[in-house]
Scaffold this motif. Structure first.
Motif, PDB file in Angstrom:
ATOM      1  N   GLN A 148      59.408  83.456  54.926  1.00  0.00           N
ATOM      2  CA  GLN A 148      58.530  82.666  55.796  1.00  0.00           C
ATOM      3  C   GLN A 148      59.299  81.979  56.923  1.00  0.00           C
ATOM      4  OE1 GLN A 148      55.887  80.083  53.489  1.00  0.00           O
ATOM      5  NE2 GLN A 148      56.141  81.396  51.703  1.00  0.00           N
ATOM      6  N   SER A 149      60.583  82.332  57.069  1.00  0.00           N
ATOM      7  CA  SER A 149      61.456  81.740  58.104  1.00  0.00           C
ATOM      8  C   SER A 149      61.390  80.208  58.085  1.00  0.00           C
ATOM      9  CB  SER A 149      61.064  82.266  59.488  1.00  0.00           C
ATOM     10  OG  SER A 149      61.174  83.665  59.551  1.00  0.00           O
ATOM     11  N   PRO A 150      61.705  79.610  56.961  1.00  0.00           N
ATOM     12  CA  PRO A 150      61.572  78.153  56.844  1.00  0.00           C
ATOM     13  C   PRO A 150      62.732  77.417  57.493  1.00  0.00           C
ATOM     14  CG  PRO A 150      62.539  79.005  54.865  1.00  0.00           C
ATOM     15  CD  PRO A 150      62.289  80.199  55.756  1.00  0.00           C
ATOM     16  N   ARG A 151      62.555  76.133  57.599  1.00  0.00           N
ATOM     17  CA  ARG A 151      63.661  75.236  57.947  1.00  0.00           C
ATOM     18  C   ARG A 151      63.902  74.349  56.739  1.00  0.00           C
ATOM     19  NH1 ARG A 151      64.530  70.103  61.173  1.00  0.00           N
ATOM     20  NH2 ARG A 151      62.293  69.736  61.116  1.00  0.00           N
ATOM     21  N   PHE A 152      65.144  74.295  56.279  1.00  0.00           N
ATOM     22  CA  PHE A 152      65.495  73.468  55.130  1.00  0.00           C
ATOM     23  C   PHE A 152      66.218  72.222  55.614  1.00  0.00           C
ATOM     24  CE2 PHE A 152      65.297  77.774  53.326  1.00  0.00           C
ATOM     25  CZ  PHE A 152      64.370  77.555  52.322  1.00  0.00           C
ATOM     26  N   ALA A 153      65.903  71.106  55.008  1.00  0.00           N
ATOM     27  CA  ALA A 153      66.510  69.842  55.420  1.00  0.00           C
ATOM     28  C   ALA A 153      66.503  68.888  54.232  1.00  0.00           C
ATOM     29  CB  ALA A 153      65.729  69.234  56.591  1.00  0.00           C
ATOM     30  N   TYR A 154      67.158  67.752  54.429  1.00  0.00           N
ATOM     31  CA  TYR A 154      67.040  66.638  53.491  1.00  0.00           C
ATOM     32  C   TYR A 154      66.562  65.446  54.291  1.00  0.00           C
ATOM     33  CZ  TYR A 154      71.309  64.573  55.424  1.00  0.00           C
ATOM     34  OH  TYR A 154      72.217  64.007  56.273  1.00  0.00           O
ATOM     35  N   TRP A 155      66.146  64.378  53.611  1.00  0.00           N
ATOM     36  CA  TRP A 155      65.606  63.221  54.330  1.00  0.00           C
ATOM     37  C   TRP A 155      66.188  61.927  53.790  1.00  0.00           C
ATOM     38  CZ3 TRP A 155      62.506  59.108  52.511  1.00  0.00           C
ATOM     39  CH2 TRP A 155      61.939  58.293  53.521  1.00  0.00           C
ATOM     40  N   GLN A 156      66.520  61.027  54.712  1.00  0.00           N
ATOM     41  CA  GLN A 156      66.929  59.669  54.357  1.00  0.00           C
ATOM     42  C   GLN A 156      66.105  58.685  55.160  1.00  0.00           C
ATOM     43  OE1 GLN A 156      71.197  59.450  55.101  1.00  0.00           O
ATOM     44  NE2 GLN A 156      71.601  59.454  52.904  1.00  0.00           N
ATOM     45  N   ASP A 157      65.680  57.613  54.507  1.00  0.00           N
ATOM     46  CA  ASP A 157      64.970  56.553  55.215  1.00  0.00           C
ATOM     47  C   ASP A 157      65.958  55.823  56.125  1.00  0.00           C
ATOM     48  OD1 ASP A 157      63.039  54.721  55.978  1.00  0.00           O
ATOM     49  OD2 ASP A 157      63.508  53.371  54.317  1.00  0.00           O
ATOM     50  N   ARG A 158      65.652  55.770  57.407  1.00  0.00           N
ATOM     51  CA  ARG A 158      66.592  55.151  58.354  1.00  0.00           C
ATOM     52  C   ARG A 158      66.772  53.657  58.108  1.00  0.00           C
ATOM     53  NH1 ARG A 158      64.266  57.250  63.987  1.00  0.00           N
ATOM     54  NH2 ARG A 158      62.340  57.057  62.792  1.00  0.00           N
ATOM     55  N   LYS A 159      65.789  53.016  57.499  1.00  0.00           N
ATOM     56  CA  LYS A 159      65.892  51.581  57.237  1.00  0.00           C
ATOM     57  C   LYS A 159      66.604  51.287  55.923  1.00  0.00           C
ATOM     58  CE  LYS A 159      61.565  50.677  59.716  1.00  0.00           C
ATOM     59  NZ  LYS A 159      60.177  50.164  59.604  1.00  0.00           N
ATOM     60  N   ASN A 160      66.565  52.258  55.023  1.00  0.00           N
ATOM     61  CA  ASN A 160      67.158  52.039  53.705  1.00  0.00           C
ATOM     62  C   ASN A 160      67.805  53.335  53.265  1.00  0.00           C
ATOM     63  OD1 ASN A 160      67.834  51.559  51.051  1.00  0.00           O
ATOM     64  ND2 ASN A 160      65.858  50.682  50.481  1.00  0.00           N
ATOM     65  N   ARG A 161      69.125  53.455  53.443  1.00  0.00           N
ATOM     66  CA  ARG A 161      69.824  54.703  53.129  1.00  0.00           C
ATOM     67  C   ARG A 161      69.761  55.050  51.639  1.00  0.00           C
ATOM     68  NH1 ARG A 161      73.296  57.191  56.832  1.00  0.00           N
ATOM     69  NH2 ARG A 161      72.251  57.019  58.848  1.00  0.00           N
ATOM     70  N   GLY A 162      69.369  54.116  50.815  1.00  0.00           N
ATOM     71  CA  GLY A 162      69.265  54.402  49.400  1.00  0.00           C
ATOM     72  C   GLY A 162      68.050  55.243  49.049  1.00  0.00           C
ATOM     73  N   LEU A 163      67.100  55.368  49.962  1.00  0.00           N
ATOM     74  CA  LEU A 163      65.896  56.166  49.723  1.00  0.00           C
ATOM     75  C   LEU A 163      66.049  57.503  50.424  1.00  0.00           C
ATOM     76  CD1 LEU A 163      63.068  53.503  50.179  1.00  0.00           C
ATOM     77  CD2 LEU A 163      64.167  54.267  48.073  1.00  0.00           C
ATOM     78  N   GLU A 164      65.884  58.584  49.671  1.00  0.00           N
ATOM     79  CA  GLU A 164      66.041  59.897  50.261  1.00  0.00           C
ATOM     80  C   GLU A 164      65.239  60.924  49.479  1.00  0.00           C
ATOM     81  OE1 GLU A 164      70.009  61.806  48.356  1.00  0.00           O
ATOM     82  OE2 GLU A 164      70.376  60.204  49.816  1.00  0.00           O
ATOM     83  N   VAL A 165      65.125  62.104  50.072  1.00  0.00           N
ATOM     84  CA  VAL A 165      64.527  63.263  49.422  1.00  0.00           C
ATOM     85  C   VAL A 165      65.571  64.372  49.473  1.00  0.00           C
ATOM     86  CG1 VAL A 165      62.680  64.981  49.465  1.00  0.00           C
ATOM     87  CG2 VAL A 165      62.185  62.604  50.082  1.00  0.00           C
ATOM     88  N   ASP A 166      65.862  64.962  48.323  1.00  0.00           N
ATOM     89  CA  ASP A 166      66.962  65.921  48.235  1.00  0.00           C
ATOM     90  C   ASP A 166      66.763  67.148  49.106  1.00  0.00           C
ATOM     91  OD1 ASP A 166      68.474  64.447  46.399  1.00  0.00           O
ATOM     92  OD2 ASP A 166      67.301  65.205  44.718  1.00  0.00           O
ATOM     93  N   LEU A 167      65.546  67.679  49.135  1.00  0.00           N
ATOM     94  CA  LEU A 167      65.313  68.961  49.802  1.00  0.00           C
ATOM     95  C   LEU A 167      63.905  69.008  50.355  1.00  0.00           C
ATOM     96  CD1 LEU A 167      66.010  71.952  50.454  1.00  0.00           C
ATOM     97  CD2 LEU A 167      65.298  72.510  48.118  1.00  0.00           C
ATOM     98  N   ILE A 168      63.782  69.463  51.599  1.00  0.00           N
ATOM     99  CA  ILE A 168      62.483  69.661  52.229  1.00  0.00           C
ATOM    100  C   ILE A 168      62.442  71.070  52.803  1.00  0.00           C
ATOM    101  CG2 ILE A 168      60.933  68.931  54.089  1.00  0.00           C
ATOM    102  CD1 ILE A 168      62.374  66.147  53.810  1.00  0.00           C
ATOM    103  N   ALA A 169      61.424  71.819  52.437  1.00  0.00           N
ATOM    104  CA  ALA A 169      61.205  73.143  53.007  1.00  0.00           C
ATOM    105  C   ALA A 169      60.042  73.033  53.983  1.00  0.00           C
ATOM    106  CB  ALA A 169      60.889  74.159  51.913  1.00  0.00           C
TER     107      ALA A 169
END
Length: 484
Positions: A380-401
């Motif tokens: 499906q030609s995805p884009r893979f990324a991870y996410w961090q909350d810019r206000k709180n670096r302790g909050l994140e998501v490991d993987l986003i497709a």
């Protein structure tokens, strides 16, 4: 270099036993899913594009080609119309592509009325200017089809434009969990067929309980998979010590010490080893280049960035950018996954101690899970990324497709703690901010296998209204279903 024709004929006949009516020896009956994909390419009539099967060393690319050839022969394709040649063979490497093809055509001259001739060319990166040759072959020789393998990214050796419209790339990663089970002939429990993890949101409580009970035996095999990895030959080794030695010697050492030198002219092998060892310690982590250069004496920023490119080029690592657009991506730090979850344990000589170290075990699970998601979504030609909350670096998501307009967030929580909304605040916050109604958390505990209705993760928001649903799935099941 001009090679005596008799020697060239002899080597080609050895690689192509079907020309003389001989079967393909030592070829397993079991086939990876990639064989079907290569077969579909070989039998397609609506495209003339070449095929590049791309993956790390020893991942099984040659076997995939030979099994496809076996299927072509069984379908009635004339044996002399199929050529297999590998250019890491010393004589073929010296002869080059043109002499090799001339020898084939002298043995079996082509006739215009004959069916399409098939060329399976292994380790194509050893052929000089191969991109130009493939371009001309596709543009001007419609009576032949070309399939190639490569252990190093070809687009770093030539222009990207050469490949546009001329070849399609099929990545071949290490074995998936389901392929590993089949390779080792492990009995698989009777499990419901799940074509998409989204189906699980429609399940009832009884279905979760029955499936968890049936799937529990998979856990021990999944942990063994994390230790042995997905390179076919090491995975079949009788004992774990030999398996991990093969991983170090055949996979890592040959790529770091031979391919880096042969393809990219790298001479500072010690620096290469230092950086790769650092990545093994930080597998699944967000890489901070200033920290790396401070901890590795003699390695500067540009050297580190160059070697990261080369590791990616030789299929030893995957790199993810932070989720977002513009400057937040360009300035963001990369997240690094190694090509196989077993590599860090093998390189660091951890053996079974990996299973006793929760942090390293969690990193191995995250790496394995990413590989499965990568392959499932690749078409499906995805884009893979991870996410961090810019206000709180302790909050994140490991993987986003990100596939088209759909965002699919995944969080890996592989420990013996209960999955609670509080532990998923980063995932909940991402879903709320981006308007994503469904997310996934990959777990260790079978009791967590269920759907969680989640509420707002914003501080101060006391609303109890649901903002979406999170599916908690034990890691062995998630990887198994993603690979069948």
């Amino acid at each position: 270099m001009e090679i005596p024709k008799s020697e060239l004929y002899s080597v080609l006949q050895e690689f192509n036993p079907w020309w003389s009516g001989q079967p393909l020896a030592d070829l397993p009956e079991w086939e990876r899913s990639a064989v079907k994909q290569v077969w579909n390419w070989a039998t397609a009539t609506d495209s003339r594009r070449a095929l590049l099967l791309s993956g790390a060393r020893q991942v099984g690319k040659t076997t995939v080609f030979r099994q496809t050839i076996r299927k072509l022969l069984a379908s009635g394709r004339p044996p002399t119309h199929i050529l297999y040649a590998t250019f890491d063979h010393p004589l073929l490497k010296l002869a080059g592509l043109q002499q090799t093809l001339q020898a084939w055509e002298e043995l079996f001259p082509p006739v215009s009325s004959e069916p399409t001739r098939m060329l399976f060319l292994d380790e194509i990166q050893y052929v000089q200017d191969w991109q130009t040759w493939v371009k001309h072959q596709v543009d001007f020789h419609p009576s032949s089809r070309v399939a190639m393998t490569g252990s190093a990214d070809p687009l770093r050796q030539g222009t990207v434009e050469s490949g546009v419209g001329r070849w399609e790339t099929l990545p071949l990663p290490t074995l998936s969990f389901a392929e590993y089970l089949r390779l080792r002939r492990i009995d698989i429990p009777e499990l419901p067929m799940v074509r998409s993890l989204r189906q699980l949101f429609e399940w009832h409580d009884a279905e979760f309980a029955l499936t968890a009970a049936a799937a529990r035996p998979l856990m021990a095999h999944f942990h063994e998979y994390l230790l042995r990895g997905g390179f076919p030959e090491p995975a079949l080794a009788h004992d774990l010590a030999r398996c991990q030695r093969l991983l170090r010697e055949d996979i890592v050492d040959k790529v770091l010490k031979r391919d880096m030198t042969a393809f990219y002219g790298v001479r500072r092998i010690l620096e290469v080893e230092k950086i790769f060892l650092y990545l093994c310690y930080h597998d699944g982590g967000i890489l901070d280049i200033p920290t790396l250069t401070q901890q590795l004496e003699g390695v500067n920023r540009q050297t580190a960035l160059n070697f990261l490119d080369l590791f990616e080029s030789t299929h030893l690592i995957y790199r993810l950018k932070p989720y977002g657009y513009g400057k937040e991506v360009l300035r963001g730090r990369d997240k690094i996954y190694l090509a196989d979850a077993a590599l860090p344990g093998a390189v660091l000589l951890l053996g079974r101690k990996l299973l006793e170290q929760p942090e390293r075990l969690g990193a191995a699970v995250e790496t394995a899970f990413f590989k499965h998601v990568f392959i499932r979504y690749y078409s499906q030609s995805p884009r893979f990324a991870y996410w961090q909350d810019r206000k709180n670096r302790g909050l994140e998501v490991d993987l986003i497709a990100e596939a088209g307009e759909r965002l699919v967030p995944f969080e890996v929580k592989y420990d013996d703690g209960e999955i609670t909304p509080k532990r998923l605040r980063g995932l909940r916050l991402f879903m709320e901010e981006r308007g994503v109604g469904e997310g996934y958390v990959i777990t260790q505990r079978w009791d967590d296998f269920k759907v969680l209705d989640v509420t707002s993760a914003r501080r101060g928001d006391t609303s109890s209204a649901s903002i979406g649903r999170i599916m908690a799935i034990p890691a062995p099941l998630a990887c198994y279903w993603l690979s069948v």
